[in-house]
Scaffold this motif. Sequence first.
Motif: not given
Length: 267
Positions: A76-77, A84-89, A107-117, A129-130
């Motif tokens: 629940v966001m 949302i993003e993964k750490p480097y490495g 989240s209703d304000n999420l702007t993107g769903i990154p790779q492999d999320t 999808i928001p």
Amino acid sequence: SFVDNFGFYNFYCPQLVKMVVDTNNPSYCSDENGWLYNKDKTILYNVPDSVTKLVIPDGVKKMQCALACSNLIEIVMPNSIETIEKPYGLSSGIFTSCSKLLKIKLSDNLTGIPQDTFAGCSSLTEITIPSKVEYIGEGAFFDCSNLKSINISDSVKEIREGAFCGCTSLASITLPPAVMGSKGSYGAAGSALGTGAGVLVGLIYMIFMYLKKKNTFVEEKDEEASERVDSYQEIFRMIMHIIAPIILATCVYNLVTTIDMYIFYFA
């Protein structure tokens, strides 16, 4: 002295139960659940693997996590989260292989769903999808084998390669209008347009020259007709008439390709 910079991939630990940060640490803090944040709690860095229901506190704006999440069932966001993003490495996405995950409230304000999320979330059956999400990254829902339905909002402009590859239970998906005019579509159309425009210009030039010169063509009626010797100027002119359509066609093709690349990368 305090630790003020470290790689969060170091804490991708399935047996980790809790993280406790000294209250005097200038860069990081933890809460009563043992979750790791930046100092003002606007970025969430780590959650122990024992969590089954991930209810993120309001005020967190970014998730930059390395989660083992083998026990996670629900997410629940709050609407404060924008990215949302993964750490480097970290090669996988934040929630990759959360095989028990059943429910997600983004989240209703999420702007993107990154790779492999959400890749490998094999128990997930549906997701919405928001309305502010603009892209769905490569392999974002890869191998979500039980995903049956997905509602994509009209805000989504780009669905990248393999976003839903391996979703073998997905019966239908409705794409918003903007996706139909995505960068990939413009790229393919631009390439075809460049080739066609180049050929057309070359052809028009050849027709124009034929109409201009047709009355000067001389048909030899006798094989023994006197031999004609052309000057260097006339030979050069003939060569230019032959190669001009090729040069024009290539010029137009490259011009359209350049415009196409500009649109693809910068527009």
